[in-house]
Every structure is written in structure tokens, then in C-alpha cells.
Design an enzyme around this catalytic site. Structure first.
Site, PDB file in Angstrom:
ATOM      1  N   CYS A  44       0.738  -1.282  -0.233  1.00  0.00           N
ATOM      2  CA  CYS A  44      -0.072   0.080   0.026  1.00  0.00           C
ATOM      3  C   CYS A  44       0.656   1.350   0.025  1.00  0.00           C
ATOM      4  O   CYS A  44       2.222   1.082   0.035  1.00  0.00           O
ATOM      5  CB  CYS A  44      -0.941   0.040   1.371  1.00  0.00           C
ATOM      6  SG  CYS A  44       0.058   0.307   2.790  1.00  0.00           S
ATOM      7  N   CYS A  47       3.367   1.664   2.855  1.00  0.00           N
ATOM      8  CA  CYS A  47       4.522   0.907   2.681  1.00  0.00           C
ATOM      9  C   CYS A  47       5.472   1.789   1.976  1.00  0.00           C
ATOM     10  O   CYS A  47       6.705   1.914   2.390  1.00  0.00           O
ATOM     11  CB  CYS A  47       4.306  -0.386   1.717  1.00  0.00           C
ATOM     12  SG  CYS A  47       3.335  -1.523   2.533  1.00  0.00           S
ATOM     13  N   ASP A 434       8.038  27.299 -31.498  1.00  0.00           N
ATOM     14  CA  ASP A 434       9.051  27.733 -32.319  1.00  0.00           C
ATOM     15  C   ASP A 434       8.392  27.486 -33.695  1.00  0.00           C
ATOM     16  O   ASP A 434       7.619  26.995 -34.098  1.00  0.00           O
ATOM     17  CB  ASP A 434      10.434  27.134 -32.039  1.00  0.00           C
ATOM     18  CG  ASP A 434      11.273  27.216 -33.398  1.00  0.00           C
ATOM     19  OD1 ASP A 434      11.591  28.315 -33.289  1.00  0.00           O
ATOM     20  OD2 ASP A 434      11.811  26.039 -33.832  1.00  0.00           O
ATOM     21  N   ASP A 633      12.569  22.765 -31.263  1.00  0.00           N
ATOM     22  CA  ASP A 633      13.120  21.678 -31.767  1.00  0.00           C
ATOM     23  C   ASP A 633      14.844  22.027 -31.853  1.00  0.00           C
ATOM     24  O   ASP A 633      15.619  21.040 -32.009  1.00  0.00           O
ATOM     25  CB  ASP A 633      12.903  21.180 -33.139  1.00  0.00           C
ATOM     26  CG  ASP A 633      13.395  22.205 -34.169  1.00  0.00           C
ATOM     27  OD1 ASP A 633      13.084  23.254 -34.283  1.00  0.00           O
ATOM     28  OD2 ASP A 633      13.495  21.909 -35.252  1.00  0.00           O
TER      29      ASP A 633
END
Length: 744
Positions: A44, A47, A434, A633
């Protein structure tokens, strides 16, 4: 917002196939300052939270995150201050295990065996309990015998971790299950041994453990389905490569510079550059784009893509962990193991929730006893509170959605670095794009021709092609590519060739002198041609005049432009429909920028800026209260990509841009950016729905359990069903459909 990219190469394979076909998660080698460890035994959110807190307390640890869905602990640390072996020791001290290899299928098989065995023993015990009144001593012993293996063997992992947690001063879901089932069974056994005439709850104790284990089994199956997308990616690579000398070797043995053959129907063995041939390449497994793309000499191709028709000779440029496929696997594995801010909130709530429930359970027992109920009667609602409150659904709400969402993104060519990226993508209201290489193709193309009446002829086109082929200028290459067909001949003899920087080229072909260059260098006498040239230039295009004779007389013009990508206008329309503002940000001139923006539907333009200017533009939008995504890019876009709340890099762009971004679009298609935003919103919506269900369930159910209106066995079933709901709700993201394929 760029994420740290110090990723261990060993973790590039997010899942692999063993000889037996089992899905494995291997313990990676240590990269200085970074390690990922598989963790067995987490059940869970508490944990994961417990392990995370313990690791973060170690000296030298900068940050430790533990993800329940991916069963992985990620630690960033100072190698000079801490030995990585300390991480394994601390995790195992808490009652969990750090194996060399986690075999997910073996783990699922084990859970299945325990769940089915538990049901086979618990249901008869519960049936006896419900069907028979005034149980005799013999029937009580039968129920004890049936329930003991369930509570103490099948339930042993819960008890073991509860004890380990208590030793460390922490409590979690295991404590609730252990206390609930153990208390019910031990109370019943004491009553039985002492021969007292009280009700026993052996069946209830067994059903609690059995149903919770069934829930864990179903979760394991669902998580396996969520991992399937990444395992499929790992299996996409070609197993062998055919070298140009006809020999066949394993693809893993290819080295950079080796050349290999890809025949029609074959899979490309690794990333490379085409050195011979032309073929149609199906890139859908990496990009999500269904239409094959043409690859010819000089083009880059990615490993694992398929040659649908044609013949290629490819020179390997990237192999092993450097390939596109391996990088995708790494990115998605990191994304699935990451946390969104909303998940960290949920983990903190879960960490507080369990101790609060223990207090409520104790209070329930005290109140029932104080109001005149017997201890036997008081124990039932107390156990129900402990069981119904197990925060499994709360712990799975976020990591399951992130795991499925990022996996589906990878299938569609959208690589998401982590859960925090999903949250950022959900929050953006402005998309800055861009121009060159993002909205446009990023290369010059011949888009139109203008000629004085009667001037266009095959001889003229051939002469212009031959002269321009002598130049390396991008505009010249665009003209040669655009004019080359069956009627032209770039090999015609050219004499007196000259190239005047910034003005154009000239030469003589078959005794005729030609000049090809800026229109401003000539006096265009033909009014119709002059007007057409002016119109083309005002639209942001590059115009090259063609003149003949001495003195040079313009007879035509060639229109060259960085063509807009076919899908850009559609992508902008989709972004607008999603309620996002769009801005074109470019270093190009104002006229060209506005022409491109107008053609695709972008209203706001910031033109003529250098890289630092792009960074400043993003900052100004953020200072105005905008949540900004930047799509780019190039190297010049990297500062803006890193500055933005969400950096989106085109996969066809530079490595610098991809490293600076939070999210990569493998295909270089802007429609993939639309998919990224839609998928992020859908995933985040799923997370919020999961969290609402988990919180609402506990808030509503705990009072019912405390008041005695909810039997412990029913509480166990309801708890298991709540976790199953969260898992299946998350798996619905696998059906997310791309706008490139159909409307959603």
C-alpha cells in the site's frame, strides 16, 4: 523544468523476458549519485511512504522516492557520504526485500495460489459461521482448523511487515490487516480454549485475509497489463542484422559504422543513416503515426521501424543503450517510477491516516464496552474499522494512472519524463511554438514558379537547374530539388559560373547567360511579374528572380519557402479547442513570422528574437500569470524549453532540445503535442477521480464500521473492491485514442 537525465544505462530495459518468459525487473548497477532498487513486499501507499521516509533519513541522501506501482525505490545521494548498500539494509530492516531480480509473473502466480487457497479455506469457515447457530465445540474447532492456515500462513506477510514496522515506530496497511485478522482469530481461539459461550470469529478473520489477498492478486494482474506497453517496446527490436557481405549477426553485436541490409518487410536493426536505396518506413510503433514515411540516401532511420517496401543499406549510427528504442524505454521507466505532486500529498495523507485509524479503532472498542456491550460484541466493529480503513485504494490512485498513462503515451510517440510533467501539462493555459522545424518543415522548398508569358521552357528549367546545382546554398538546393524531373538535366555544361555572396549565381549554358538571384538586383520590366514578386515577398516567402542575356532581363521568379507542416493548422485548431492560447516565437523576421502564423491560425507573434530573447519571452508570460508550454526543436530553443512550465521537444530536432524538455514528441508532428495535452488531462482527471473514490470510500465506510453496521467480512470485500475500482479505472487510459487517428 527539465528533468535530471543522469539515468543508469542498465535500467534502459524496463522489462525483459527471461528464458521462461517471465517479466523481470533487475537490480541495476549503481551510477554515481543515483540508484534504482526493486522492492518486494509493498502492499500500500503507507509501505512506500515508510520506506521513503526511512531512506530520506540516511545521511548523504538527497532525495528518495518509492513507487508502489512500479515496485521501485529511486535514490539520489552523495557517493562520498553514503554506501549504496545502506539502502538495501534499511529497506530489508523494515521487513521488505531487495532482490537481484523481481519476477513479476512469479509474484503474480504466488498471489494467485495464496488467494485461491485462502478462499477455498475461508469460505467454508464463513459458511459454517453464518449457517449454524449455537456453535458446538466441534464446529468451532473445525472453523479454527480451516482459518488458521489462512490467517497465519497466507496472512504471514502482513504480520511480518506489521511487526517490522512497529519496531521502526511506523504503522501501515499491514498493521491494520494484521491487527484486524489477528485480533479476531486470537480472541476466538482464547474463547474456544477456555470453553466460554461467546461467538467466535474464525470465519471473519480468514475472510479478511483471503479477500485482501484476492485484491492484491487482481492488482498484480492489472499492473502487469499496465507494464505490457513497455514490454512490447522492448520486444520491438530486430533480433538479427544482415551485413552487406551477406552474414547475419545478432543486432546487439552491431557497432557504430557497420552497414547492414534492410529488405522489404524487414525490421531495421538499429538507428542509422541510409547510404543506399529508397523505402517506405512504417514508424508507427515509435511515433504513433500510421502513414509510412519515405527514407532515401542521407535520411536517418530508427531501429525497430519496419521497411514496408523497398531496399535499404543502412550505416549504424547508434547502438545498444543509445538507440531511440532504448531511450524511449528509459524515459518511460523513469516516468512510471516518478511521483506527481498530488501523489506526494496522497502519500502524506496515507502516512497520517493509518495512525488515526488505530486511534479510532481503539476508541470504537472503548465506546462499545462503555455502553454496556460485551467484549465479544465490541471486538466486531473494532475489527471492521481496522479492515475497512486499509488505504490500498488511496495508495494506488496516482501511481496506477501514471503507469498506464505514460505507457499509452509511449505507444503514441509521446515520451513523458515523469508524473510531475503530467500535472504541469494539465495546468498549462498558453502554448508557445517555435517556427522553424516545429510549425514548419525546417527546410527550404520550392513552392511556386512565376514566368513571363512564353518564357518557361524545358531548356530554361534545365539551365537553371544546372547552374544552381553548382551551389551549396540551402535555397539553391531547394530549387534543384523542386525543378529536377524528367525534363531537366543538372549535368549540363556550365561555363563562366560565378557565385556572388548574398546576391545569387550566374553562368552560361549553350551560349545563353543566366542570372539567378535577389529580385532587387534586377529591374523587372514586366509589370505582371513585378506585382507577383511583390505579393510573394509580402507573404514572407523568399523570391529568386531568373534573368537571361546581357544585360540581364528577368523572365521569371522562383518562390522558395520553409513550408508549413501539413498538420500544423489542424494542431493549432485542436489546441484552441482545448482552451489554450497560442503564440509563435521565432528568430525570423516579422513579415515571415506573421505570414506563417496567419496560415495556421496563431494570433500572437513574437519575432526577431535571439535564444536569450526566447527565454525572456517565456519569463514575461509567466510573470503575467500564464502557465506556459514551449514547443521547439533547435539548440536555440533549449533555454526557453527549460524555462517553460512544460518543455515539449520535437523528436526530429536536436539532442540539446530533447534534453532540455520535459516531454518529447517522437514523430515531430504537432498533432502529437495535442495528444500530449489531452492524454495528460485525461490521466490527471483519472488520478483525481481515483483519489476522490478512495477518500470518499474511507470517509463513508469508517463511521459505518464503527457503528456496527458493517460486518468485518463485508468490510474486507468492500476494501478489495475499492482497490479494484481504482485499478480498472486507471486501465481505461489504455483506450485513449490519438487525434491523428480519429476524434476522441
Amino acid at each position: 523544468m527539465a528533468s535530471d537525465t543522469n539515468v543508469n544505462e542498465t535500467s534502459a530495459n524496463t522489462g525483459g523476458q527471461s528464458a521462461a518468459g517471465s517479466t523481470l525487473l533487475r537490480r541495476p548497477k549503481v551510477t554515481p549519485g543515483y540508484i534504482e532498487l526493486p522492492v518486494e513486499g509493498m502492499t500500500c501507499a503507507a509501505c512506500a511512504s515508510r520506506i521513503s521516509r526511512a531512506l530520506n533519513k540516511l545521511d548523504g541522501v538527497d532525495e528518495a522516492e518509492v513507487n508502489l506501482a512500479s515496485a521501485k525505490a529511486t535514490v539520489r545521494f552523495d557517493p562520498a557520504s553514503v554506501d549504496p548498500a545502506a539502502f538495501t539494509a534499511r529497506i530489508e530492516k523494515l521487513g521488505y526485500h531487495v532482490p537481484e531480480v523481481v519476477d513479476f509473473e512469479a509474484e503474480e502466480r504466488s498471489l494467485k495460489l495464496r488467494a485461491l487457497t485462502g478462499l477455498a479455506l475461508a469460505l467454508p469457515a464463513m459458511t459454517i459461521h453464518m449457517a449454524m447457530t449455537g456453535h458446538s465445540s466441534s464446529t468451532k474447532w473445525v472453523m479454527a482448523a480451516l482459518s488458521a492456515p489462512v490467517v497465519w500462513w497466507i496472512g504471514w506477510p502482513y504480520h511480518r511487515k506489521a511487526v517490522a514496522g512497529a519496531r521502526q515506530g511506523t504503522v501501515g496497511m499491514d498493521a491494520l490487516v494484521s491487527l484486524g485478522s489477528g485480533t479476531a482469530w486470537i480472541w476466538s481461539f482464547v474463547v474456544l480454549v477456555l470453553g466460554q459461550h461467546h461467538d467466535v470469529h474464525f470465519g471473519t478473520a480468514a475472510v479478511i485475509v483471503a479477500l485482501i489477498t484476492v485484491g492484491k492478486w487482481m492488482e498484480a494482474r492489472a499492473k502487469g497489463r499496465a507494464r505490457s506497453a513497455i514490454e512490447a517496446l522492448a520486444d520491438l527490436g530486430a533480433p538479427t542484422a544482415e551485413l552487406i557481405d551477406g552474414t547475419t549477426i545478432p543486432s546487439a553485436e552491431l557497432t557504430v559504422g557497420q552497414r547492414f541490409v534492410v529488405r522489404s518487410g524487414g525490421r531495421i536493426a538499429t538507428d542509422g543513416t541510409v547510404v543506399e536505396g529508397t523505402a517506405a518506413i512504417d514508424t508507427s510503433m515509435l511515433t504513433g503515426e500510421p502513414v509510412p514515411v519515405t527514407a532515401t540516401v542521407g535520411d536517418s532511420v530508427a531501429g525497430a521501424t519496419v521497411n514496408t517496401s523497398g531496399y535499404l543499406v543502412v550505416e549504424a549510427t547508434r547502438v545498444g543503450a543509445d538507440t531511440t528504442l532504448a531511450q524511449i524505454g528509459r524515459l518511460v521507466a523513469r516516468a512510471q517510477g516518478s511521483q506527481a505532486p498530488i501523489q506526494r500529498l496522497a502519500d502524506r495523507v496515507a502516512g497520517v491516516f493509518v495512525p488515526v485509524i488505530l486511534v479510532i479503532a481503539l476508541g470504537t472498542f472503548i465506546v462499545w464496552m462503555a455502553t454496556g456491550h460485551s467484549a465479544a460484541a465490541s471486538i466486531v466493529p473494532t475489527v471492521a474499522v481496522l479492515v475497512i480503513a486499509c488505504p490500498c485504494a488511496l495508495g494506488l490512485a496516482t501511481p496506477m494512472a501514471i503507469m498506464v498513462g505514460t505507457g499509452r503515451g509511449a505507444q503514441l510517440g509521446v515520451l513523458i519524463r515523469g508524473g510531475e510533467v503530467l500535472e504541469a501539462a494539465n495546468d498549462i493555459d498558453t502554448v508557445v511554438l517555435d517556427k522553424t522545424g516545429t510549425v514548419t518543415e525546417g527546410r527550404m522548398t520550392l513552392v511556386d514558379q512565376l514566368w513571363v508569358e512564353g518564357a518557361r521552357s524545358s531548356e530554361t528549367l534545365a539551365a537553371v537547374t544546372a547552374i544552381e546545382s553548382r551551389s551549396d546554398h540551402p535555397i539553391a538546393r531547394a530549387i534543384v530539388t523542386g525543378l529536377t524531373d524528367a525534363t531537366t538535366d543538372a549535368t549540363l555544361a556550365v561555363t563562366d559560373f560565378e557565385e556572388l555572396a548574398g546576391r545569387g549565381v550566374g553562368g552560361t549554358v549553350d551560349g545563353v547567360t543566366y542570372r539567378v538571384g535577389r529580385p532587387s538586383a534586377f529591374e523587372i520590366e514586366d509589370r505582371k511579374l513585378a506585382d507577383a514578386v511583390a505579393t510573394a515577398e509580402s507573404g514572407g516567402n523568399t523570391v529568386v528572380a531568373v534573368a537571361i542575356g546581357e544585360p540581364a532581363r528577368p523572365i521569371g521568379a522562383l518562390i522558395v519557402a520553409d513550408a508549413v507542416k501539413p498538420s500544423s493548422a489542424q494542431a493549432i485548431a485542436h489546441l484552441t479547442d482545448l482552451g489554450l492560447s497560442t503564440v509563435l516565437l521565432t528568430g525570423d523576421n516579422e513579415t515571415t513570422a506573421r505570414a506563417v502564423a496567419s496560415s495556421v491560425g496563431i494570433n500572437d507573434v513574437v519575432a526577431g528574437v535571439l535564444p536569450e530573447g526566447k527565454d525572456d519571452a517565456i519569463t514575461q508570460l509567466q510573470q503575467a500569470g500564464k502557465r506556459v508550454a514551449m514547443v521547439g526543436d533547435g539548440i536555440n530553443d533549449a533555454p526557453a524549453l527549460a524555462r517553460a512550465d512544460l518543455g515539449i521537444a520535437m523528436g526530429t530536432g536536436t539532442a540539446v532540445a530533447r534534453e532540455a524538455a520535459d516531454l518529447t514528441l517522437v514523430s515531430g508532428d504537432l498533432l502529437a503535442a495535442v495528444d500530449a495535452v489531452r492524454l495528460s488531462r485525461r490521466t490527471f482527471s483519472t488520478i483525481k477521480g481515483n483519489l476522490f473514490w478512495a477518500f470518499a470510500y474511507n470517509v463513508a465506510a469508517v463511521p459505518l464500521a464503527a457503528s456496527g453496521r458493517l460486518e468485518p467480512a463485508i468490510a474486507a470485500g468492500a476494501m478489495a473492491l475499492s482497490s479494484l475500482f481504482v485499478v480498472t479505472n486507471s486501465l481505461r487510459l489504455r483506450r485513449f485514442r490519438s487525434v491523428r487517428h480519429t476524434s476522441d
